[in-house]
Design a protein around this motif. Sequence first.
Motif, short mmCIF file in Angstrom:
data_model
loop_
_atom_site.label_atom_id
_atom_site.label_comp_id
_atom_site.label_asym_id
_atom_site.label_seq_id
_atom_site.Cartn_x
_atom_site.Cartn_y
_atom_site.Cartn_z
N LEU A 197 13.30 -47.98 -30.52
CA LEU A 197 11.88 -47.88 -30.81
C LEU A 197 11.64 -47.38 -32.23
N ASN A 198 12.52 -46.54 -32.74
CA ASN A 198 12.42 -46.05 -34.11
C ASN A 198 12.44 -47.23 -35.08
N THR A 199 13.35 -48.14 -34.87
CA THR A 199 13.45 -49.32 -35.73
C THR A 199 12.25 -50.24 -35.53
N LYS A 200 11.84 -50.40 -34.29
CA LYS A 200 10.69 -51.26 -33.99
C LYS A 200 9.42 -50.75 -34.65
N LEU A 201 9.25 -49.44 -34.64
CA LEU A 201 8.02 -48.85 -35.17
C LEU A 201 8.07 -48.63 -36.67
N ASN A 202 9.25 -48.40 -37.21
CA ASN A 202 9.36 -47.95 -38.61
C ASN A 202 10.16 -48.87 -39.52
N GLY A 203 10.62 -50.02 -39.00
CA GLY A 203 11.36 -50.95 -39.84
C GLY A 203 12.84 -50.63 -39.88
N ALA A 204 13.57 -51.46 -40.60
CA ALA A 204 15.03 -51.33 -40.65
C ALA A 204 15.45 -50.03 -41.32
N ASN A 205 16.49 -49.43 -40.75
CA ASN A 205 17.15 -48.25 -41.32
C ASN A 205 16.24 -47.03 -41.54
N PRO A 206 15.43 -46.67 -40.56
CA PRO A 206 14.65 -45.43 -40.70
C PRO A 206 15.55 -44.22 -40.46
N PRO A 207 15.13 -43.03 -40.87
CA PRO A 207 15.91 -41.84 -40.54
C PRO A 207 16.05 -41.71 -39.02
N PRO A 208 17.22 -41.34 -38.52
CA PRO A 208 17.40 -41.23 -37.06
C PRO A 208 16.49 -40.18 -36.46
N VAL A 209 16.07 -40.43 -35.23
CA VAL A 209 15.27 -39.45 -34.50
C VAL A 209 16.06 -38.82 -33.36
N SER A 210 17.20 -39.42 -33.01
CA SER A 210 18.03 -38.88 -31.93
C SER A 210 19.08 -37.93 -32.50
N SER A 211 19.63 -37.12 -31.60
CA SER A 211 20.63 -36.14 -32.00
C SER A 211 21.43 -35.74 -30.77
N PRO A 212 22.43 -34.87 -30.90
CA PRO A 212 23.14 -34.38 -29.71
C PRO A 212 22.28 -33.51 -28.80
N ASP A 213 21.13 -33.07 -29.28
CA ASP A 213 20.23 -32.21 -28.50
C ASP A 213 19.34 -33.09 -27.62
N VAL A 214 19.54 -33.04 -26.30
CA VAL A 214 18.80 -33.92 -25.41
C VAL A 214 17.30 -33.63 -25.43
N ASP A 215 16.91 -32.37 -25.53
CA ASP A 215 15.49 -32.03 -25.53
C ASP A 215 14.80 -32.61 -26.77
N LYS A 216 15.42 -32.48 -27.93
CA LYS A 216 14.83 -33.02 -29.16
C LYS A 216 14.79 -34.55 -29.11
N THR A 217 15.85 -35.14 -28.58
CA THR A 217 15.90 -36.60 -28.50
C THR A 217 14.81 -37.12 -27.57
N VAL A 218 14.66 -36.49 -26.41
CA VAL A 218 13.65 -36.94 -25.45
C VAL A 218 12.24 -36.69 -25.98
N THR A 219 12.04 -35.60 -26.69
CA THR A 219 10.72 -35.34 -27.30
C THR A 219 10.35 -36.46 -28.27
N ALA A 220 11.31 -36.85 -29.10
CA ALA A 220 11.07 -37.95 -30.04
C ALA A 220 10.83 -39.26 -29.30
N LEU A 221 11.61 -39.49 -28.25
CA LEU A 221 11.47 -40.72 -27.46
C LEU A 221 10.08 -40.80 -26.82
N ARG A 222 9.61 -39.71 -26.26
CA ARG A 222 8.30 -39.73 -25.61
C ARG A 222 7.17 -39.95 -26.61
N ALA A 223 7.33 -39.40 -27.81
CA ALA A 223 6.31 -39.63 -28.84
C ALA A 223 6.27 -41.11 -29.23
#
Length: 334
Positions: A197-223
């Motif tokens: 979704l990061n790529t879909k919303l922000n184009g090719a090669n955006p800064p990553p929104v996921s990380s080893p932290d599941v809470d931060k990753t899911v927060t970004a995913l829900r947004a």
Amino acid sequence: MRARTRLAIGAIGAVAAAGLLTGCGDEGSSGTDGPQQGASGAGCAPVAGQQLIALQDDKKLQNADNVIPGVNSKAANPQLIAALDKVSTMLDTPKLILLNKAVNDDRKTPKVAAEEFASANNLTAGIAKGPGGQIVVGAGNFSESQTLGELYRIVLTAAGYQVKVQQIGNRELYEPALEKGEIQVVPEYAATMAEFLNTKLNGANPPPVSSPDVDKTVTALRAEGDKVGITFGAPAAAQDQNAFAVTQAFADKYGVRTLSELAAKCSGKATVLGGPPECQQRAFCKPGLEKTYGLSVGSFSSLDQGGPLTKNGLRTGTISAGLIFSSDSAFATS
């Protein structure tokens, strides 16, 4: 071998989607490449054996690819989400491994494996009835996704819905269908979907929104989901991500259970790392082992992506460590 269109090579499809590539040697085409630069110690020669174990990613190289239900926002309601979250509550990685073993090794259908799991774990207990109606659960084109889809069918049926599971294909096909409401529910993987979704919303090669932290990753995913009309439930403890496997015999001989121990004890010329050719360039594979753990291998064997060639290389003693997926049935011990 399971069809794995969702994983380019990182623990997540995020690797390709986010463009996290690190140049580190040329891609091999077949066989074992020559000595790798920087491998000066003795290393750890391969040790054949049938039982495989995943070395603990103790420095968290891989991102949080926890199983998580995705729901078309128009279909989402508290009872439906609560029913799906019951699966998340029950499912950890060892249980997911056994589900995959039931399908891939014991040759049960995903439907049968899911029903046996549901019965053994009292999965439908306490599920509240929702408003009912027709629900289509979309599944990806690999058996693990189909089994998860069947688990979702079971809990949603208990919640009063009329449910069918439909194999859709890869994420490029089922994600738009989920947005449009052509399917209402799909089993997803947090970091992979976040980067898709990061790529879909922000184009090719955006800064990553996921990380080893599941809470931060899911927060970004829900947004991100809020922007495209997809609601996400609770993440399961179960993950399907990159794992570096060795044989039990190798682990016992060299005293390694973690990737830090592998780097400390096995950096050197005798160590052979196996995986798909692109592992040599991808940030969550060989370059990640070098950067995060300081592992230096003697050679790299170009095999496949978590498939039979890599597992056979481990079991026959042609590679020391190999890349396979953390929920692979090869890790099952019962």
